[in-house]
Design a protein around this motif. Sequence first.
Motif, short mmCIF file in Angstrom:
data_model
loop_
_atom_site.label_atom_id
_atom_site.label_comp_id
_atom_site.label_asym_id
_atom_site.label_seq_id
_atom_site.Cartn_x
_atom_site.Cartn_y
_atom_site.Cartn_z
N GLY A 170 0.90 -1.73 0.27
CA GLY A 170 0.38 0.15 -0.25
C GLY A 170 0.26 1.41 0.14
O GLY A 170 2.50 1.41 -0.06
N ALA A 171 0.46 2.41 0.16
CA ALA A 171 0.71 4.17 0.23
C ALA A 171 1.18 4.38 1.44
O ALA A 171 2.42 5.00 1.12
CB ALA A 171 -0.25 4.99 0.35
N PHE A 172 1.32 2.90 1.81
CA PHE A 172 2.55 3.06 3.50
C PHE A 172 3.48 1.91 3.58
O PHE A 172 3.65 1.21 4.76
CB PHE A 172 1.69 3.25 4.72
N GLY A 173 3.88 1.41 3.02
CA GLY A 173 4.10 0.31 2.94
C GLY A 173 3.74 -0.98 3.35
O GLY A 173 2.55 -1.44 3.23
N ASN A 174 4.09 -1.94 4.64
CA ASN A 174 3.13 -3.20 4.93
C ASN A 174 2.17 -2.60 6.33
O ASN A 174 1.74 -2.98 6.87
CB ASN A 174 4.28 -3.46 5.73
N LEU A 175 1.99 -1.05 6.28
CA LEU A 175 0.68 -0.02 7.15
C LEU A 175 -0.33 -0.29 5.86
O LEU A 175 -0.32 0.04 5.24
CB LEU A 175 1.22 1.26 7.57
N ALA A 176 -1.17 -1.43 6.80
CA ALA A 176 -2.41 -1.11 6.28
C ALA A 176 -3.34 -0.47 6.61
O ALA A 176 -3.45 -0.04 8.21
CB ALA A 176 -3.77 -2.81 6.50
N TYR A 192 1.09 -13.02 13.33
CA TYR A 192 2.30 -11.92 13.20
C TYR A 192 0.57 -10.44 13.03
O TYR A 192 1.02 -10.14 12.01
CB TYR A 192 3.02 -11.44 13.64
N VAL A 193 0.62 -10.03 13.90
CA VAL A 193 -0.29 -8.59 14.19
C VAL A 193 0.47 -7.26 15.03
O VAL A 193 0.20 -7.91 16.20
CB VAL A 193 -2.48 -8.81 14.59
N HIS A 194 0.20 -6.60 14.23
CA HIS A 194 0.81 -4.71 15.19
C HIS A 194 -0.47 -4.13 14.83
O HIS A 194 -0.65 -3.65 13.28
CB HIS A 194 2.22 -4.58 14.56
N LEU A 195 -1.26 -3.95 15.68
CA LEU A 195 -2.40 -2.90 16.37
C LEU A 195 -1.36 -1.46 16.43
O LEU A 195 -1.26 -1.34 17.24
CB LEU A 195 -3.48 -3.54 16.57
N LEU A 196 -1.69 -0.52 15.49
CA LEU A 196 -0.43 0.77 15.45
C LEU A 196 -1.88 1.82 16.38
O LEU A 196 -1.41 2.50 17.00
CB LEU A 196 0.25 1.35 13.85
N SER A 197 -2.69 2.17 15.54
CA SER A 197 -3.13 3.01 16.54
C SER A 197 -5.23 2.64 15.18
O SER A 197 -5.11 1.52 14.64
CB SER A 197 -3.31 4.47 15.16
N PHE A 198 -6.12 3.46 16.58
CA PHE A 198 -7.46 2.45 16.75
C PHE A 198 -8.29 3.61 16.95
O PHE A 198 -7.92 4.07 18.06
CB PHE A 198 -7.25 0.97 16.97
N THR A 225 -11.40 -7.21 14.66
CA THR A 225 -10.36 -8.45 14.58
C THR A 225 -9.56 -8.32 13.07
O THR A 225 -10.93 -8.78 12.29
CB THR A 225 -12.47 -9.52 15.05
N ILE A 226 -8.79 -8.69 13.68
CA ILE A 226 -7.93 -9.44 12.46
C ILE A 226 -7.70 -10.93 11.93
O ILE A 226 -7.23 -11.37 13.18
CB ILE A 226 -7.14 -8.71 12.21
N ALA A 227 -7.95 -11.24 10.86
CA ALA A 227 -8.69 -12.73 9.91
C ALA A 227 -7.66 -12.96 9.38
O ALA A 227 -7.67 -11.84 8.15
CB ALA A 227 -9.39 -13.42 10.97
N VAL A 228 -7.27 -13.96 9.06
CA VAL A 228 -6.71 -14.50 7.53
C VAL A 228 -7.53 -15.40 6.90
O VAL A 228 -8.51 -16.45 7.76
CB VAL A 228 -5.84 -15.40 7.97
N HIS A 229 -8.20 -14.79 5.87
CA HIS A 229 -9.17 -15.90 5.32
C HIS A 229 -7.99 -16.36 3.89
O HIS A 229 -7.34 -15.89 3.53
CB HIS A 229 -10.27 -15.29 4.89
N SER A 273 -13.53 3.58 13.30
CA SER A 273 -13.51 4.94 12.03
C SER A 273 -11.81 4.77 11.78
O SER A 273 -11.74 5.34 10.56
CB SER A 273 -13.63 5.92 13.03
N ALA A 274 -11.18 4.61 12.24
CA ALA A 274 -10.10 3.89 11.69
C ALA A 274 -9.10 3.11 12.44
O ALA A 274 -8.48 3.08 13.47
CB ALA A 274 -8.91 5.49 12.31
N ALA A 275 -8.06 2.30 11.45
CA ALA A 275 -7.17 1.02 11.95
C ALA A 275 -5.90 1.60 11.30
O ALA A 275 -6.24 0.94 9.89
CB ALA A 275 -8.48 0.36 12.11
N THR A 276 -5.19 1.26 11.64
CA THR A 276 -3.61 1.09 11.53
C THR A 276 -2.78 -0.30 11.41
O THR A 276 -2.80 -0.44 13.10
CB THR A 276 -2.52 2.25 11.52
N PHE A 277 -2.64 -1.14 10.94
CA PHE A 277 -1.59 -2.52 11.26
C PHE A 277 -0.65 -2.88 10.24
O PHE A 277 -1.17 -2.85 9.26
CB PHE A 277 -3.28 -3.52 11.62
N VAL A 278 -0.69 -3.86 10.94
CA VAL A 278 0.25 -4.83 10.04
C VAL A 278 0.18 -6.07 10.46
O VAL A 278 0.09 -6.03 11.72
CB VAL A 278 1.88 -4.38 10.26
#
Lengths: 252, 161
Positions: A136-142, A168-174, A180-184, A235-240
């Motif tokens: 994405g625009a922020f590298g590995n940050l979604a 592995y999940v890093h939730l940077l801001s929320f 809930t972050i899951a792999v499909h 309304s806002a979440a940033t995670f890796v």
Amino acid sequence: MAIASGLAEQFFVDANDLSAATAGARRLSSSMSPLQTPVISERGMRRIPGLRDGAMDVDSWFDDSVIHPVLSTLPTVDRVATWCLTTALGGPTASIVGKQIGYDPTRGQDGSLALATSVLGNGSALEWGRSLTGGGAFGNLAVQGSAGSLTGYNDEAIAATNFGLQLYVHLLSFTGTSITIAVHDSNDNGAGDAYAIVPGATTAALTTPGAVRVTTSATENVKEWLRITTTGTFSAATFVAAYVRNATARWF
Amino acid sequence: VSGLTVEQARALRDIVKSVPNRLGLFRNTLGAEPKNAPGMGITCSVFCHAVTPILRSSIAATSLRVEFHVRLQIPWSTAPEEDLDPVLMSAAVAVMGGYAAGLRLSPAEAAGIDVRAIDIRGMEGVSMAAPFGTLDHDGKKYRAVLITVPILLNNVLTEVP
């Protein structure tokens, strides 16, 4: 991919992006100490797998806004650290859960101020995985404004595996109620086989920034295509997020 | 910070210029290399010399070393000739002291420029050196000192593969 450089990397510790003040990695190590079990019937030394271990040694520049508030706390609880070797989707990552050892400054005579920090594994080794949030625009940050799915990634090395995965999940801001972050997974990027959750490959409902490592069952089937899907109200979440596909039976 | 806008580059030059300007030692402090031969007294001019990517960058972006030149020049015909170098030397050290007293160029922060430090000791190249010499400028001769002011800017070039 051809030979690449180490430019444009990223480094995350817990809920923090430390890339802007990280100078480099001295060691990303996933080791195993074999046990020597010589037997009289063989002429060579026999070794069986022993303890696995991991370590991540990182150098940073002193930065009183990025690095210092995070690494100087030297917590006794576990850190989750992820090193991303590229910023691309599916780019290699090294992740570890362990204890932070040291935050040792070296002041050079030329005036530079560098800091050495290590994370030593606790209960699991350093694991090589792949980023599911890169590209994405922020590298590995979604960056998400509401729940949804990210782009799928086809791990072409293996069609499907039956040994589960680690996430592995890093939730940077929320901002919001929970996420809930899951792999499909899917056989064909959802064309004929709709994406469905890999059982067990999900975080709990996260309400504050932080980092987690999640493991599925060691016999879980994991299909070729993987993607991150988030649920929850926010309304806002940033995670890796990075996953580790077990190509053979898990052993740690 | 990614990149450097014209406004930021100008702001940086102005901040670098403000240090010798504030000393009150110079007949004139210019923000560019003068084309015409300056008159009596010490003339100070500030101009850019080089921009170099540096090794001590972060893993996600490359930092830059921006070198400014601060030139102090005084007509060679000024009497007494023996006093030219002591006067220039004292002025040069005063300028260097001015930069050391504002290592991180704090006004630059307001312009969105992330200054790591003025590289006084030469972490990334030559230090804040000030060689002396003579200068032939527009047909006139000067004694001059050229002070290198190296400034390290954090994470200017964001890397994307």
